[in-house]
Design a protein around this motif. Structure first.
Motif, PDB file in Angstrom:
ATOM      1  N   ASN A  49       0.820  -1.127  -0.060  1.00  0.00           N
ATOM      2  CA  ASN A  49       0.188  -0.068   0.110  1.00  0.00           C
ATOM      3  C   ASN A  49       0.860   1.287  -0.016  1.00  0.00           C
ATOM      4  O   ASN A  49       1.866   1.244   0.532  1.00  0.00           O
ATOM      5  N   GLY A  50       0.523   2.308  -0.949  1.00  0.00           N
ATOM      6  CA  GLY A  50       1.276   3.304  -0.848  1.00  0.00           C
ATOM      7  C   GLY A  50       2.331   3.308  -1.621  1.00  0.00           C
ATOM      8  O   GLY A  50       3.254   4.386  -1.612  1.00  0.00           O
ATOM      9  N   ALA A  51       2.742   2.288  -2.442  1.00  0.00           N
ATOM     10  CA  ALA A  51       3.686   2.091  -3.297  1.00  0.00           C
ATOM     11  C   ALA A  51       3.560   3.213  -4.585  1.00  0.00           C
ATOM     12  O   ALA A  51       4.914   3.220  -5.116  1.00  0.00           O
ATOM     13  N   GLY A  52       2.487   3.478  -4.811  1.00  0.00           N
ATOM     14  CA  GLY A  52       2.615   4.579  -5.807  1.00  0.00           C
ATOM     15  C   GLY A  52       1.766   3.920  -7.135  1.00  0.00           C
ATOM     16  O   GLY A  52       2.029   4.251  -8.443  1.00  0.00           O
ATOM     17  N   LYS A  53       1.429   2.595  -6.932  1.00  0.00           N
ATOM     18  CA  LYS A  53       0.687   1.856  -7.986  1.00  0.00           C
ATOM     19  C   LYS A  53      -0.280   2.494  -8.840  1.00  0.00           C
ATOM     20  O   LYS A  53      -0.184   2.743  -9.989  1.00  0.00           O
ATOM     21  N   THR A  54      -1.238   3.021  -8.000  1.00  0.00           N
ATOM     22  CA  THR A  54      -2.259   3.710  -8.561  1.00  0.00           C
ATOM     23  C   THR A  54      -1.970   4.940  -9.340  1.00  0.00           C
ATOM     24  O   THR A  54      -2.328   5.314 -10.360  1.00  0.00           O
ATOM     25  N   THR A  55      -1.228   5.664  -8.503  1.00  0.00           N
ATOM     26  CA  THR A  55      -0.622   6.806  -9.290  1.00  0.00           C
ATOM     27  C   THR A  55      -0.127   6.639 -10.687  1.00  0.00           C
ATOM     28  O   THR A  55      -0.188   7.278 -11.611  1.00  0.00           O
ATOM     29  N   CYS A  56       0.981   5.685 -10.532  1.00  0.00           N
ATOM     30  CA  CYS A  56       1.472   5.386 -11.792  1.00  0.00           C
ATOM     31  C   CYS A  56       0.734   4.719 -12.956  1.00  0.00           C
ATOM     32  O   CYS A  56       0.784   5.215 -14.046  1.00  0.00           O
ATOM     33  N   PHE A  57      -0.515   4.095 -12.518  1.00  0.00           N
ATOM     34  CA  PHE A  57      -1.567   3.512 -13.408  1.00  0.00           C
ATOM     35  C   PHE A  57      -2.047   4.785 -13.951  1.00  0.00           C
ATOM     36  O   PHE A  57      -2.573   4.910 -15.310  1.00  0.00           O
ATOM     37  N   ASN A  58      -2.483   5.709 -13.063  1.00  0.00           N
ATOM     38  CA  ASN A  58      -3.470   6.960 -13.692  1.00  0.00           C
ATOM     39  C   ASN A  58      -2.277   7.931 -14.645  1.00  0.00           C
ATOM     40  O   ASN A  58      -2.859   8.568 -15.305  1.00  0.00           O
ATOM     41  N   LEU A  59      -1.251   7.763 -14.293  1.00  0.00           N
ATOM     42  CA  LEU A  59      -0.117   8.362 -15.199  1.00  0.00           C
ATOM     43  C   LEU A  59      -0.134   7.875 -16.422  1.00  0.00           C
ATOM     44  O   LEU A  59      -0.282   8.550 -17.672  1.00  0.00           O
ATOM     45  N   LEU A  60      -0.070   6.582 -16.555  1.00  0.00           N
ATOM     46  CA  LEU A  60      -0.045   5.682 -17.804  1.00  0.00           C
ATOM     47  C   LEU A  60      -1.202   5.924 -18.626  1.00  0.00           C
ATOM     48  O   LEU A  60      -1.177   5.855 -19.891  1.00  0.00           O
ATOM     49  N   THR A  61      -2.463   5.972 -17.949  1.00  0.00           N
ATOM     50  CA  THR A  61      -3.587   6.265 -18.531  1.00  0.00           C
ATOM     51  C   THR A  61      -4.197   7.592 -18.960  1.00  0.00           C
ATOM     52  O   THR A  61      -5.255   7.750 -19.612  1.00  0.00           O
ATOM     53  N   LYS A  62      -2.946   8.604 -18.586  1.00  0.00           N
ATOM     54  CA  LYS A  62      -3.327   9.771 -18.797  1.00  0.00           C
ATOM     55  C   LYS A  62      -4.482  10.553 -18.150  1.00  0.00           C
ATOM     56  O   LYS A  62      -4.887  11.584 -18.246  1.00  0.00           O
ATOM     57  N   THR A  63      -4.802   9.896 -17.166  1.00  0.00           N
ATOM     58  CA  THR A  63      -5.659  10.298 -16.177  1.00  0.00           C
ATOM     59  C   THR A  63      -5.138  11.654 -15.427  1.00  0.00           C
ATOM     60  O   THR A  63      -5.815  12.686 -15.055  1.00  0.00           O
ATOM     61  N   LEU A  64      -3.701  11.360 -14.906  1.00  0.00           N
ATOM     62  CA  LEU A  64      -2.942  12.596 -14.239  1.00  0.00           C
ATOM     63  C   LEU A  64      -2.268  12.656 -15.515  1.00  0.00           C
ATOM     64  O   LEU A  64      -1.474  11.921 -16.047  1.00  0.00           O
ATOM     65  N   GLN A  65      -1.691  14.023 -15.419  1.00  0.00           N
ATOM     66  CA  GLN A  65      -0.514  14.580 -15.988  1.00  0.00           C
ATOM     67  C   GLN A  65       0.984  14.312 -15.072  1.00  0.00           C
ATOM     68  O   GLN A  65       0.968  14.679 -14.043  1.00  0.00           O
ATOM     69  N   PRO A  66       2.022  13.541 -15.985  1.00  0.00           N
ATOM     70  CA  PRO A  66       3.254  13.712 -15.202  1.00  0.00           C
ATOM     71  C   PRO A  66       3.774  14.875 -14.992  1.00  0.00           C
ATOM     72  O   PRO A  66       3.652  15.884 -15.650  1.00  0.00           O
ATOM     73  N   THR A  67       4.667  14.847 -13.710  1.00  0.00           N
ATOM     74  CA  THR A  67       5.328  16.053 -13.554  1.00  0.00           C
ATOM     75  C   THR A  67       6.823  16.157 -14.477  1.00  0.00           C
ATOM     76  O   THR A  67       7.102  17.105 -14.924  1.00  0.00           O
ATOM     77  N   ALA A  68       7.143  14.834 -14.717  1.00  0.00           N
ATOM     78  CA  ALA A  68       8.534  14.810 -15.616  1.00  0.00           C
ATOM     79  C   ALA A  68       8.403  13.228 -16.095  1.00  0.00           C
ATOM     80  O   ALA A  68       7.581  12.587 -15.712  1.00  0.00           O
ATOM     81  N   GLY A  69       9.103  13.113 -17.189  1.00  0.00           N
ATOM     82  CA  GLY A  69       9.072  12.037 -17.698  1.00  0.00           C
ATOM     83  C   GLY A  69       8.192  11.884 -19.014  1.00  0.00           C
ATOM     84  O   GLY A  69       7.503  12.708 -19.193  1.00  0.00           O
ATOM     85  N   THR A  70       8.356  10.699 -19.856  1.00  0.00           N
ATOM     86  CA  THR A  70       7.790  10.611 -21.192  1.00  0.00           C
ATOM     87  C   THR A  70       6.969   9.143 -21.008  1.00  0.00           C
ATOM     88  O   THR A  70       7.484   8.196 -20.341  1.00  0.00           O
ATOM     89  N   ILE A  71       5.787   9.182 -21.761  1.00  0.00           N
ATOM     90  CA  ILE A  71       5.151   7.923 -21.948  1.00  0.00           C
ATOM     91  C   ILE A  71       4.975   7.593 -23.338  1.00  0.00           C
ATOM     92  O   ILE A  71       4.616   8.714 -24.140  1.00  0.00           O
ATOM     93  N   LEU A  72       5.378   6.511 -23.833  1.00  0.00           N
ATOM     94  CA  LEU A  72       5.386   6.074 -25.226  1.00  0.00           C
ATOM     95  C   LEU A  72       4.291   5.009 -25.498  1.00  0.00           C
ATOM     96  O   LEU A  72       4.512   3.888 -24.903  1.00  0.00           O
ATOM     97  N   PHE A  73       3.405   5.257 -26.277  1.00  0.00           N
ATOM     98  CA  PHE A  73       2.544   3.989 -26.771  1.00  0.00           C
ATOM     99  C   PHE A  73       2.777   3.754 -28.121  1.00  0.00           C
ATOM    100  O   PHE A  73       2.647   4.442 -29.003  1.00  0.00           O
ATOM    101  N   GLU A  74       3.005   2.522 -28.284  1.00  0.00           N
ATOM    102  CA  GLU A  74       3.568   2.311 -29.673  1.00  0.00           C
ATOM    103  C   GLU A  74       4.567   3.067 -30.351  1.00  0.00           C
ATOM    104  O   GLU A  74       4.308   3.258 -31.531  1.00  0.00           O
ATOM    105  N   GLY A  75       5.455   3.557 -29.373  1.00  0.00           N
ATOM    106  CA  GLY A  75       6.423   4.402 -30.093  1.00  0.00           C
ATOM    107  C   GLY A  75       6.238   5.920 -30.066  1.00  0.00           C
ATOM    108  O   GLY A  75       7.164   6.732 -30.250  1.00  0.00           O
ATOM    109  N   GLU A  76       4.858   6.131 -29.993  1.00  0.00           N
ATOM    110  CA  GLU A  76       4.391   7.662 -30.179  1.00  0.00           C
ATOM    111  C   GLU A  76       4.419   8.076 -28.592  1.00  0.00           C
ATOM    112  O   GLU A  76       4.004   7.595 -27.674  1.00  0.00           O
ATOM    113  N   ASP A  77       4.794   9.345 -28.659  1.00  0.00           N
ATOM    114  CA  ASP A  77       5.067  10.180 -27.273  1.00  0.00           C
ATOM    115  C   ASP A  77       3.450  10.635 -27.129  1.00  0.00           C
ATOM    116  O   ASP A  77       2.989  11.258 -27.686  1.00  0.00           O
ATOM    117  N   ILE A  78       2.733   9.975 -25.972  1.00  0.00           N
ATOM    118  CA  ILE A  78       1.457  10.568 -25.538  1.00  0.00           C
ATOM    119  C   ILE A  78       1.516  11.296 -24.335  1.00  0.00           C
ATOM    120  O   ILE A  78       0.415  11.650 -23.794  1.00  0.00           O
TER     121      ILE A  78
END
Lengths: 260, 310
Positions: A49-78
């Motif tokens: 609990n509190g490890a950041g799973k849900t936050t990480c998940f919400n970042l990957l799904t674009k529900t939250l905007q990341p403070t830093a870093g990039t996410i690539l979906f099939e090579g495209e920066d999303i």
């Protein structure tokens, strides 16, 4: 299952996160997470609990905007896109709390998703006959998850397990290439866990799945690859056998009287 | 299917009603039916609580009145111009407001409506505290004389029937399906690839426009447009009508409008008692009729239908 014979190279990964960081008012919930989800895999994110799973998940799904870093979906920066945009590209999420439309019928629940690509969603001047051609596909999807008989019930009338099955049908309606499932068996009775696990396994055919899950027996039976998070950082990654024997993981879980 | 005979009976009652009831009162009821339905589209089907809906209703009453007075155009054009002006105002307000929800949305719409009230109080064409008076009842389609309340009533009834059919269509359309889904679970709709705020904006514009049509109808019925119709009390009244009748049901706002306007008319002879009665009604609705009159009847009938089967 899970291993595919896709050509090697950058196209190997359906979803990638590089240096993903999310800070909430000075507190880094996710710190410099690197994650690469292989195409066709069922990839789990676990951690105490509190490890950041849900936050990480919400970042990957674009529900939250990341403070830093990039996410690539099939090579495209999303990284800069919104949930609705990535959903149209084929990256679709589910929700931890049952994400149904309680006042719509089961069929309508699925039809809403099918309308996403149908181009008639803004037509307020037409009758529902305009979307009836979608019913056939909706019924197919409901059959796949074993809900064909409940198509005309209102969604609230379904049991918890059936609601989750309906949600999966709704998600599948978008024909996602990557499905992100947030604790699909959370709050579920034992009798429901097995059918939903089977359902996810079937739904994962030909797709990539990222799953946040507490139930380790579900993770062990379902997932090819597991990333363990702790304090917002990646602790380790590997197969279930590798991860479950990793001494750091054992300590994290055993000493895991973490804030929740 | 079983509803058709009931609807026809209702229409028959509406057709003969002016022989029994004072036509201006009936026209008030009808215009508030359209107004309450427009409000219900927002709150009942999009989950948006607009606390300034009177700006569209009362604002359009001024526009219709002013347009008919200055151009002498036929009456239906005047009413439609009122509706269009309210839809345009709705677009402006909506662009600001639909990104917010809940109490923020209510407060933004309230603030803008107070601003509109002030503008209409100050604007030269509105007649200030006196209101815009002597609005002409021009001929329907430029030929049919509707200057008598007895005949104008049928124009207003016609508009109301069309408006209710329109609301039915919007609610039971592909768009309406998404709108209801947004009301139920906005985050999920977004995750399915939709932009919820666009749907809410369209719903807001439609609702504002229809509230404007209602205001236009009231303007020709009373031949006067006043600040009262733009005031926050009218915004509150339409909320009361919708909740009393039954939120998210087609018939609910209509029943609510009939009850509230009927009571106001009956109680007006007792002065302030009409306000007190509204307060009491609100309490009764909150405590005993959570689903509103129509909602409770629906629930009762459903229980009766289910009971023998068990």
């Amino acid at each position: 299952m899970g291993t595919t014979n896709a050509p090697a190279g950058a196209g190997d990964f359906a979803l990638e996160a590089r240096g993903l960081t999310k800070v909430f008012g000075g507190f880094a919930a996710v710190k410099d997470v690197n994650l690469a989800v292989r195409r066709g895999a069922i990839h789990a994110l676990i951690g105490p609990n509190g490890a950041g799973k849900t936050t990480c998940f919400n970042l990957l799904t674009k529900t939250l905007q990341p403070t830093a870093g990039t996410i690539l979906f099939e090579g495209e920066d999303i990284s800069a896109l919104r949930t609705a945009d990535v959903a149209r590209r084929g990256l679709v999420r589910s929700f931890q709390i049952s994400a149904t439309f309680p006042h719509l019928t089961v069929l309508e629940n699925v039809r809403v998703a099918l309308q996403s690509d149908y181009g008639r969603a803004y037509q307020f001047w037409r009758s529902l006959k305009a979307v009836e051609p979608l019913n056939k596909r909706a019924m197919q999807l409901l059959e796949e998850v074993g809900l064909a008989g409940s198509a005309h019930l209102t969604a609230t009338e379904l049991s918890y397990g059936k609601k989750r099955a309906m949600e999966i049908a709704t998600t599948l309606a978008l024909e996602p290439r990557v499905m992100l499932l947030d604790e699909p068996t959370a709050g579920m009775g034992h009798e429901d866990v097995e059918p939903i696990t089977d359902l996810i396994r079937r739904a994962a055919q030909g797709r990539t799945v990222v799953i946040v899950e507490h139930n380790l027996s579900v993770v062990s039976s379902l997932c090819d690859r597991i990333t363990v998070l702790q304090h917002g950082e990646v602790l380790t990654e590997g197969t279930y056998a590798e991860v479950s024997t990793n001494p750091d993981v054992v300590t994290a879980y055993m000493g895991g009287v973490d804030e929740s | 299917m079983t509803r058709w005979p009931m609807l026809l009976a209702l229409l028959a009652v509406a057709l003969v009603a002016p022989t029994v009831v004072y036509p201006v009162l009936l026209m008030t009821v009808l215009s508030f039916i359209v107004f309450a339905c427009s409000f219900n589209l927002l709150l009942g089907y999009a989950g948006l609580l607009c606390f300034g809906h009177a700006m569209f209703f009362g604002g359009a009453a001024y526009v219709t009145g002013w347009f008919l007075k200055t151009t002498g155009a036929s009456i239906e054009i005047g009413i439609l111009v009122g509706g269009l002006s309210a839809a345009a105002l709705g677009l402006l307000v909506g662009l600001v407001a639909v990104k917010r929800s809940g109490i923020q949305f209510a407060m933004i719409t309230f603030a803008i409506s107070q601003f509109v009230y002030f503008v209409l109080l100050q604007a030269p064409f509105t007649g200030g505290e006196d209101g815009l008076q002597r609005i002409p009842r021009t001929a329907l389609l430029g030929v049919v004389d509707v200057s008598k309340s007895g005949s104008l009533y049928y124009v207003v009834l016609g508009f109301t029937v069309l408006a209710v059919l329109f609301f039915y269509r919007v609610v039971h359309s592909p768009f309406g399906e998404i709108l209801k889904a947004i009301r139920d679970n906005e985050a999920r709709v977004e995750s399915l690839g939709f932009r919820p705020e666009r749907f809410k904006l369209i719903a807001f514009v439609i609702s504002a426009g229809m509230a404007g049509v209602a205001g236009g109808l009231k303007a020709v019925a009373f031949q006067i447009a006043t600040l009262t119709d733009v005031s926050w009390t009218v915004s509150g009244e339409v909320i009361l009508m919708t909740l009393l009748g039954g939120l998210g049901t087609l018939a609910g706002p209509m029943v609510g409008a009939v009850i509230i306007i009927g009571l106001n008319d009956f109680l007006s002879q007792f002065g302030e008692w009409s306000l007190i009665s509204q307060g009491v009604i609100m309490l009764v609705v909150i405590i005993f009729l959570r689903r509103g009159v129509v909602g409770e009847i629906d629930a009762f009938l459903r229980r009766k239908k289910v009971a023998p089967a068990r």
